[in-house]
Scaffold this active site. Structure first.
Site, mmCIF file in Angstrom:
data_model
loop_
_atom_site.group_PDB
_atom_site.id
_atom_site.type_symbol
_atom_site.label_atom_id
_atom_site.label_comp_id
_atom_site.label_asym_id
_atom_site.label_seq_id
_atom_site.Cartn_x
_atom_site.Cartn_y
_atom_site.Cartn_z
ATOM 1 N N SER A 141 0.858 -1.186 0.000
ATOM 2 C CA SER A 141 0.000 0.000 0.000
ATOM 3 C C SER A 141 0.891 1.232 0.000
ATOM 4 O O SER A 141 1.977 1.227 0.585
ATOM 5 C CB SER A 141 -0.884 0.015 1.244
ATOM 6 O OG SER A 141 -1.526 1.273 1.398
ATOM 7 N N TYR A 155 -2.525 -0.575 10.132
ATOM 8 C CA TYR A 155 -2.471 -1.025 8.740
ATOM 9 C C TYR A 155 -1.153 -0.616 8.090
ATOM 10 O O TYR A 155 -0.503 -1.427 7.414
ATOM 11 C CB TYR A 155 -3.646 -0.427 7.974
ATOM 12 C CG TYR A 155 -3.672 -0.767 6.510
ATOM 13 C CD1 TYR A 155 -4.127 -2.006 6.068
ATOM 14 C CD2 TYR A 155 -3.262 0.159 5.554
ATOM 15 C CE1 TYR A 155 -4.163 -2.325 4.712
ATOM 16 C CE2 TYR A 155 -3.294 -0.148 4.197
ATOM 17 C CZ TYR A 155 -3.742 -1.386 3.788
ATOM 18 O OH TYR A 155 -3.768 -1.697 2.442
#
Length: 246
Positions: A141, A155
């Site tokens: 990501s 995350y």
């Protein structure tokens, strides 16, 4: 051009979204493709049917990425069914967000089990089957390197861990002619983060090109790395986020 003709691939967490797009693209480029799913059996079988319609072999395997035994078994099943394995795409992931004080032990464990441990276990299992020209590609990501707003610390940590794993594994497997890379998508139009969703305007405001990416954009990058022209890309993290992290 069938750049992946004869290759055998496994894409984890690929019943929908980016994973499904990757599976379709690898098949379109000539590969036989297996996918894993946790709960969406009907969607997974639909993706497998699309792959078979292209004349490729396909498998849809139920496997919870939080379960180490299930991850290993899925890799073994693909290698046995296809007669080997050439490409592993670690796509399965979860997003648990919120203020620090709201994060539960379950949130922490689930995030690390799926986003980090499953990648390690699947890569370890796949390495037994991969040969010269093998590929391990993980989906990270753009939040791994830049966190523009609060609430994403857990995350982001999980995705940043994949940077060190990718670089180290590239060294471990390079002598065998196997490449290991990481793709960092930004805001991508999927059912989990739709381009017309509640937070889309905020996300577009951070981009140099103010539009969401398509899952097919990410899939095209993965397919390039998986193909022969990607043979010298190794230990790399490639960001595809419309310039959000520029």
């Amino acid at each position: 051009m069938m750049k992946l003709q004869g290759k055998r691939a496994l894409v984890t967490g690929a019943s929908r979204g980016i994973g499904a797009a990757i599976a379709r693209r690898l098949a379109a480029d000539g590969a036989d493709v297996a996918i894993t799913f946790e709960r969406s059996a009907e969607q997974a079988e639909a993706v497998a049917a699309e792959i078979r319609a292209l004349g490729r072999r396909a498998l849809a395997i139920q496997a919870d990425s939080a379960d180490p035994a299930a991850v290993r078994a899925a890799v073994d099943q693909v290698a046995q069914s296809f007669g080997g394995l050439d490409i592993l795409v670690n796509n399965a992931g979860i997003f648990r967000a919120g203020p620090l004080e709201s994060l539960s032990l379950d949130d922490i464990d689930a995030t690390l089990y799926v986003n980090v441990r499953a990648v390690v276990i699947a890569s370890q299992a796949a390495s037994q089957y991969l040969g010269e020209g093998g590929r391990i590609i993980s989906i990270g990501s753009n939040l791994a390197s830049r966190v523009p707003a609060p609430g994403a610390s857990l995350y982001s940590m999980s995705k940043s861990a994949l940077i060190g794993w990718t670089q180290g594994l590239a060294r471990d497997l390079g002598s065998r002619g196997i490449t290991v890379n990481l793709v960092h998508p930004g805001s991508t139009d999927t059912d989990m983060n739709p381009a017309d969703g509640e937070f889309s305007a905020m996300q577009k405001g951070r981009m140099a090109i103010p539009r969401y990416g398509a899952a097919e954009d990410v899939a095209a990058l993965v397919a390039f790395i998986a193909g022969p022209e990607g043979r010298s890309i190794n230990g790399a993290g490639l960001t595809i986020d419309g310039g959000a992290n520029a």
